[in-house]
Design a protein around this motif. Structure first.
Motif, PDB file in Angstrom:
ATOM      1  N   ASP A 100       0.817  -1.209   0.000  1.00 41.45           N
ATOM      2  CA  ASP A 100       0.000   0.000   0.000  1.00 41.45           C
ATOM      3  C   ASP A 100       0.858   1.269   0.000  1.00 41.45           C
ATOM      4  OD1 ASP A 100      -2.239  -1.690   0.022  1.00 41.45           O
ATOM      5  OD2 ASP A 100      -2.209  -1.795   2.209  1.00 41.45           O
ATOM      6  N   ASP A 101       0.472   2.247   0.816  1.00 43.45           N
ATOM      7  CA  ASP A 101       1.172   3.525   0.787  1.00 43.45           C
ATOM      8  C   ASP A 101       2.631   3.381   1.215  1.00 43.45           C
ATOM      9  OD1 ASP A 101      -1.141   4.718  -0.053  1.00 43.45           O
ATOM     10  OD2 ASP A 101      -1.695   5.512   1.925  1.00 43.45           O
ATOM     11  N   THR A 102       2.892   2.456   2.147  1.00 43.70           N
ATOM     12  CA  THR A 102       4.279   2.242   2.586  1.00 43.70           C
ATOM     13  C   THR A 102       5.133   1.780   1.416  1.00 43.70           C
ATOM     14  OG1 THR A 102       3.562   1.682   4.817  1.00 43.70           O
ATOM     15  CG2 THR A 102       5.769   0.942   4.154  1.00 43.70           C
ATOM     16  N   LEU A 104       4.521   2.130  -1.852  1.00 44.18           N
ATOM     17  CA  LEU A 104       4.621   3.150  -2.893  1.00 44.18           C
ATOM     18  C   LEU A 104       5.627   4.228  -2.507  1.00 44.18           C
ATOM     19  CD1 LEU A 104       0.851   3.495  -3.844  1.00 44.18           C
ATOM     20  CD2 LEU A 104       2.665   2.418  -5.195  1.00 44.18           C
ATOM     21  N   ARG A 105       5.607   4.626  -1.233  1.00 44.14           N
ATOM     22  CA  ARG A 105       6.567   5.628  -0.770  1.00 44.14           C
ATOM     23  C   ARG A 105       7.994   5.093  -0.860  1.00 44.14           C
ATOM     24  NH1 ARG A 105       8.883   6.221   4.215  1.00 44.14           N
ATOM     25  NH2 ARG A 105       9.797   8.274   4.634  1.00 44.14           N
ATOM     26  N   GLN A 106       8.212   3.870  -0.393  1.00 43.95           N
ATOM     27  CA  GLN A 106       9.544   3.282  -0.473  1.00 43.95           C
ATOM     28  C   GLN A 106      10.009   3.169  -1.921  1.00 43.95           C
ATOM     29  OE1 GLN A 106       9.247  -0.471   1.540  1.00 43.95           O
ATOM     30  NE2 GLN A 106       9.245   0.422   3.592  1.00 43.95           N
ATOM     31  N   ARG A 107       9.118   2.730  -2.787  1.00 43.26           N
ATOM     32  CA  ARG A 107       9.494   2.539  -4.190  1.00 43.26           C
ATOM     33  C   ARG A 107       9.900   3.865  -4.824  1.00 43.26           C
ATOM     34  NH1 ARG A 107       9.218  -2.346  -7.833  1.00 43.26           N
ATOM     35  NH2 ARG A 107       9.757  -1.443  -9.831  1.00 43.26           N
ATOM     36  N   ARG A 108       9.146   4.927  -4.538  1.00 42.00           N
ATOM     37  CA  ARG A 108       9.484   6.229  -5.115  1.00 42.00           C
ATOM     38  C   ARG A 108      10.845   6.716  -4.623  1.00 42.00           C
ATOM     39  NH1 ARG A 108       3.773   7.338  -4.297  1.00 42.00           N
ATOM     40  NH2 ARG A 108       4.260   8.247  -2.261  1.00 42.00           N
ATOM     41  N   LEU A 109      11.164   6.456  -3.357  1.00 40.65           N
ATOM     42  CA  LEU A 109      12.442   6.899  -2.822  1.00 40.65           C
ATOM     43  C   LEU A 109      13.613   6.073  -3.344  1.00 40.65           C
ATOM     44  CD1 LEU A 109      11.374   7.617   0.859  1.00 40.65           C
ATOM     45  CD2 LEU A 109      12.385   9.288  -0.695  1.00 40.65           C
ATOM     46  N   VAL A 110      13.380   4.797  -3.573  1.00 43.09           N
ATOM     47  CA  VAL A 110      14.456   3.881  -3.944  1.00 43.09           C
ATOM     48  C   VAL A 110      14.658   3.806  -5.458  1.00 43.09           C
ATOM     49  CG1 VAL A 110      15.135   1.438  -3.892  1.00 43.09           C
ATOM     50  CG2 VAL A 110      14.241   2.528  -1.833  1.00 43.09           C
ATOM     51  N   GLN A 111      13.602   4.025  -6.235  1.00 42.45           N
ATOM     52  CA  GLN A 111      13.669   3.848  -7.681  1.00 42.45           C
ATOM     53  C   GLN A 111      14.833   4.595  -8.338  1.00 42.45           C
ATOM     54  OE1 GLN A 111      11.223   1.892  -9.704  1.00 42.45           O
ATOM     55  NE2 GLN A 111      13.092   2.019 -10.918  1.00 42.45           N
ATOM     56  N   PRO A 112      15.138   5.836  -7.961  1.00 45.97           N
ATOM     57  CA  PRO A 112      16.255   6.533  -8.624  1.00 45.97           C
ATOM     58  C   PRO A 112      17.600   5.829  -8.447  1.00 45.97           C
ATOM     59  CG  PRO A 112      14.857   8.100  -7.448  1.00 45.97           C
ATOM     60  CD  PRO A 112      14.395   6.740  -7.041  1.00 45.97           C
ATOM     61  N   LEU A 113      17.721   4.962  -7.458  1.00 40.75           N
ATOM     62  CA  LEU A 113      18.968   4.237  -7.241  1.00 40.75           C
ATOM     63  C   LEU A 113      19.128   3.077  -8.213  1.00 40.75           C
ATOM     64  CD1 LEU A 113      18.522   5.864  -4.612  1.00 40.75           C
ATOM     65  CD2 LEU A 113      19.479   3.930  -3.355  1.00 40.75           C
ATOM     66  N   ASN A 244      12.694  13.182  -1.212  1.00 34.36           N
ATOM     67  CA  ASN A 244      12.018  14.060  -2.159  1.00 34.36           C
ATOM     68  C   ASN A 244      10.936  14.829  -1.426  1.00 34.36           C
ATOM     69  OD1 ASN A 244       9.521  12.520  -2.181  1.00 34.36           O
ATOM     70  ND2 ASN A 244      10.514  11.064  -3.563  1.00 34.36           N
ATOM     71  N   ALA A 245      10.391  15.821  -2.093  1.00 33.16           N
ATOM     72  CA  ALA A 245       9.436  16.716  -1.430  1.00 33.16           C
ATOM     73  C   ALA A 245       8.172  15.995  -1.002  1.00 33.16           C
ATOM     74  CB  ALA A 245       9.104  17.884  -2.367  1.00 33.16           C
ATOM     75  N   GLU A 246       7.768  14.991  -1.783  1.00 31.30           N
ATOM     76  CA  GLU A 246       6.514  14.293  -1.491  1.00 31.30           C
ATOM     77  C   GLU A 246       6.658  13.296  -0.350  1.00 31.30           C
ATOM     78  OE1 GLU A 246       3.220  11.448  -3.792  1.00 31.30           O
ATOM     79  OE2 GLU A 246       5.024  12.145  -4.816  1.00 31.30           O
ATOM     80  N   ASP A 247       7.780  12.572  -0.319  1.00 35.57           N
ATOM     81  CA  ASP A 247       7.909  11.433   0.589  1.00 35.57           C
ATOM     82  C   ASP A 247       8.902  11.631   1.712  1.00 35.57           C
ATOM     83  OD1 ASP A 247       6.123   9.668  -0.907  1.00 35.57           O
ATOM     84  OD2 ASP A 247       7.653   9.772  -2.462  1.00 35.57           O
ATOM     85  N   GLY A 248       9.602  12.756   1.760  1.00 40.09           N
ATOM     86  CA  GLY A 248      10.592  12.950   2.795  1.00 40.09           C
ATOM     87  C   GLY A 248      11.785  12.043   2.574  1.00 40.09           C
ATOM     88  N   SER A 249      12.253  11.396   3.640  1.00 40.73           N
ATOM     89  CA  SER A 249      13.389  10.483   3.540  1.00 40.73           C
ATOM     90  C   SER A 249      13.083   9.234   4.350  1.00 40.73           C
ATOM     91  CB  SER A 249      14.666  11.163   4.050  1.00 40.73           C
ATOM     92  OG  SER A 249      14.498  11.573   5.404  1.00 40.73           O
ATOM     93  N   ALA A 252      15.487   5.525  10.242  1.00 43.73           N
ATOM     94  CA  ALA A 252      16.522   4.529  10.543  1.00 43.73           C
ATOM     95  C   ALA A 252      16.031   3.108  10.332  1.00 43.73           C
ATOM     96  CB  ALA A 252      17.010   4.719  11.980  1.00 43.73           C
ATOM     97  N   ALA A 253      14.809   2.809  10.802  1.00 42.18           N
ATOM     98  CA  ALA A 253      14.281   1.450  10.636  1.00 42.18           C
ATOM     99  C   ALA A 253      14.051   1.129   9.171  1.00 42.18           C
ATOM    100  CB  ALA A 253      12.990   1.289  11.432  1.00 42.18           C
ATOM    101  N   GLU A 254      13.527   2.093   8.406  1.00 37.30           N
ATOM    102  CA  GLU A 254      13.288   1.857   6.983  1.00 37.30           C
ATOM    103  C   GLU A 254      14.587   1.640   6.224  1.00 37.30           C
ATOM    104  OE1 GLU A 254       9.304   4.259   5.735  1.00 37.30           O
ATOM    105  OE2 GLU A 254      11.020   5.473   6.310  1.00 37.30           O
ATOM    106  N   LEU A 255      15.616   2.401   6.573  1.00 34.64           N
ATOM    107  CA  LEU A 255      16.916   2.218   5.926  1.00 34.64           C
ATOM    108  C   LEU A 255      17.429   0.800   6.155  1.00 34.64           C
ATOM    109  CD1 LEU A 255      18.612   5.613   6.817  1.00 34.64           C
ATOM    110  CD2 LEU A 255      18.213   4.758   4.501  1.00 34.64           C
ATOM    111  N   ARG A 256      17.376   0.349   7.396  1.00 33.93           N
ATOM    112  CA  ARG A 256      17.842  -0.993   7.705  1.00 33.93           C
ATOM    113  C   ARG A 256      17.029  -2.036   6.940  1.00 33.93           C
ATOM    114  NH1 ARG A 256      15.593  -2.436  12.807  1.00 33.93           N
ATOM    115  NH2 ARG A 256      17.154  -1.242  13.929  1.00 33.93           N
ATOM    116  N   GLU A 257      15.727  -1.858   6.863  1.00 34.81           N
ATOM    117  CA  GLU A 257      14.873  -2.840   6.188  1.00 34.81           C
ATOM    118  C   GLU A 257      15.171  -2.907   4.698  1.00 34.81           C
ATOM    119  OE1 GLU A 257      11.187  -2.389   9.378  1.00 34.81           O
ATOM    120  OE2 GLU A 257      11.184  -1.234   7.525  1.00 34.81           O
ATOM    121  N   GLN A 258      15.418  -1.773   4.069  1.00 32.66           N
ATOM    122  CA  GLN A 258      15.761  -1.803   2.648  1.00 32.66           C
ATOM    123  C   GLN A 258      17.096  -2.503   2.425  1.00 32.66           C
ATOM    124  OE1 GLN A 258      13.438  -1.137   0.696  1.00 32.66           O
ATOM    125  NE2 GLN A 258      12.164  -0.057   2.184  1.00 32.66           N
TER     126      GLN A 258
END
Length: 456
Positions: A100-102, A104-113, A244-249, A252-258
């Motif tokens: 869901d939203d989690t 989509l937000r992660q994908r938008r932040l990670v996709q440029p990598l 990014n402006a829409e999703d922030g960054s 710490a927990a999200e970074l570790r999970e990715q």
């Protein structure tokens, strides 16, 4: 497709009176899925577990059904099943498991990598690690190598270097010791009809907590070291500074999970493709000779130049070999979902709440799409042959909105890594025959996959 009044009930796969199909699905699931398609058709129902605790699992084997579940009707088939929940609790809620939203937000932040241009920039690391492996084989192999272990280590070195940069050696020691048993623990809990809560201090739970704590601490330490270092180009540094402006960054927990999901998904998939591509070429010397001629023409023969991303387009036959290896030995042989609405697949009813799986292992051997499906034939993947098949007759990277974000990286690593190894060595079959396989979170060889090697 919504369910109609004329939709049929899924045929039930016969199992034992006591456990239904549970023993078959635990002991040899790949054979059980193939038999089910052969005997009952493209949509079947397994009943697994003892009486009173029995659950139904719907399996869909057609390319059209896989496309419906993963792509065209993906919103009705979610990652809500027990296996994904167990994996979430073990390695976190990264791109592989989030929704869901989690998601989509992660994908938008990670996709440029994972743009093609950025991934192409990792070709140098792939070539260097492959050259280092070739050097080690010349001095240490004794003329024979066990492919599964060697390719897992190679893929870990590559993805670890891309993720962690200079911290790769320390990271790999921890990853090799902790991640595989955590996956096995999650899988066993997923299959168990009765399981102790994770909070109970059972021996298995305590071992899992120790491994998870060690793995999490490693990732947190590496992430913290990157917070003031925007000048590095490893993926952890890029993740730390992604926003990014829409999703922030990412917190710490999200970074570790990715990071953990990239480790899990990023090395085992590629390692499987590499190991079985070499296994197949060792058993088919004519195809191996054709690959080597192509590689020598591009890279210049033994001791030639390092490969670059631009060479991918100059190695079409080797690319076909990789795709055929992925067809016969898909890294993710089964993909699970849960139906959240009543649906009809191939004229068969699937009710809301049902656990559903699609299987690259079966679909990529389906006789409706593949002539003599067990035969190794890279020419199945000429552009003309690919265009003539249904889109989801081959889907080792999944598909639809949840398709693997790292598939270009996996293909780059597989093609260029193999190019270096095949340029430097000949591979000979040692007569081991077919490889016994199992299906965990990923495809697993149950024994060694050994081939002879001879330096060129």
């Amino acid at each position: 497709m919504t369910m109609t009044t004329t939709a049929a009930a899924a045929p039930i796969v016969t199992g034992s009176p006591l456990l239904g199909s549970m023993s078959d699905l635990l002991n040899d699931p790949l054979a059980a899925y193939l038999r089910a398609r052969r005997d009952h058709g493209d949509v079947v129902r397994f009943r697994a577990g003892p009486p009173g605790l029995r659950s139904d699992i719907y399996a869909v084997f057609s390319a059209e059904g896989a496309q419906q579940i993963l792509a065209t009707q993906a919103a009705d088939f979610r990652k809500d099943n027990v296996f994904y929940e167990e994996l979430r609790q073990s390695v976190g809620n990264g791109l592989l498991t989030s929704q869901d939203d989690t998601y989509l937000r992660q994908r938008r932040l990670v996709q440029p990598l994972f743009t093609r241009r950025r991934v192409d920039g990792y070709a140098g690391q792939v070539g260097e690690e492959a050259a280092a492996l070739a050097t080690a084989w010349r001095t240490e192999s004794g003329g024979s190598v066990e492919l599964v272990g060697e390719m897992r280590r190679f893929a870990l070195l590559v993805i670890g270097r891309i993720l962690f940069g200079t911290d790769v050696k320390k990271a790999l020691d921890v990853v090799e010791r902790t991640l595989p048993p955590l996956q096995e623990y999650s899988l066993k809990r997923g299959f168990s009809p009765i399981k102790a809560p994770r909070s109970w201090p059972t021996p298995a739970n305590r071992r899992a907590v120790r491994r998870q704590t060690e793995l999490f601490a490693l990732c947190d330490e590496i992430i913290d070291s990157r917070r003031d270092r925007g000048d590095r180009d490893d993926l952890v540094t890029l993740l730390v500074h992604a926003e990014n402006a829409e999703d922030g960054s990412l917190d710490a927990a999200e970074l570790r999970e990715q990071v953990l999901i990239f480790l899990l998904a990023g090395h085992e998939t590629t390692a499987t493709a590499l190991a079985f591509a070499l296994h197949l070429l060792a058993r088919h010397p004519e195809q191996q000779a054709r690959v080597r001629e192509e590689v020598d023409g591009v890279l210049g023969g033994p001791g030639g130049r390092a490969p670059t991303a631009a060479d991918m387009g100059e190695l079409p036959y080797l690319t076909m070999v990789v795709k055929e290896a992925m067809r016969l030995y898909p890294s993710a042989p089964v993909v699970g979902r849960r139906a959240v609405a009543d649906a009809e697949v191939g004229g068969v009813r699937i009710p809301a709440g049902a656990d559903v799986l699609v299987s690259p292992w079966v679909t990529q051997r389906h006789p409706d799409y593949w002539v003599d499906p067990e035969r190794f034939d890279p020419l199945r993947f000429t552009p003309e042959a690919e265009a003539a098949r249904p889109r989801y007759a081959w889907f080792p990277f999944g598909g639809g909105p949840r398709a693997c974000i790292g598939q270009h990286l996996s293909m780059l690593e597989s093609v260029l890594g193999l190019a270096v190894l095949l340029r430097e060595f000949g591979f000979e079959d040692e007569g081991t025959g077919s490889v016994p396989l199992g299906a965990g979170v990923t495809l697993m060889a149950k024994g060694p996959v050994r081939v002879g090697i001879s330096p060129r």
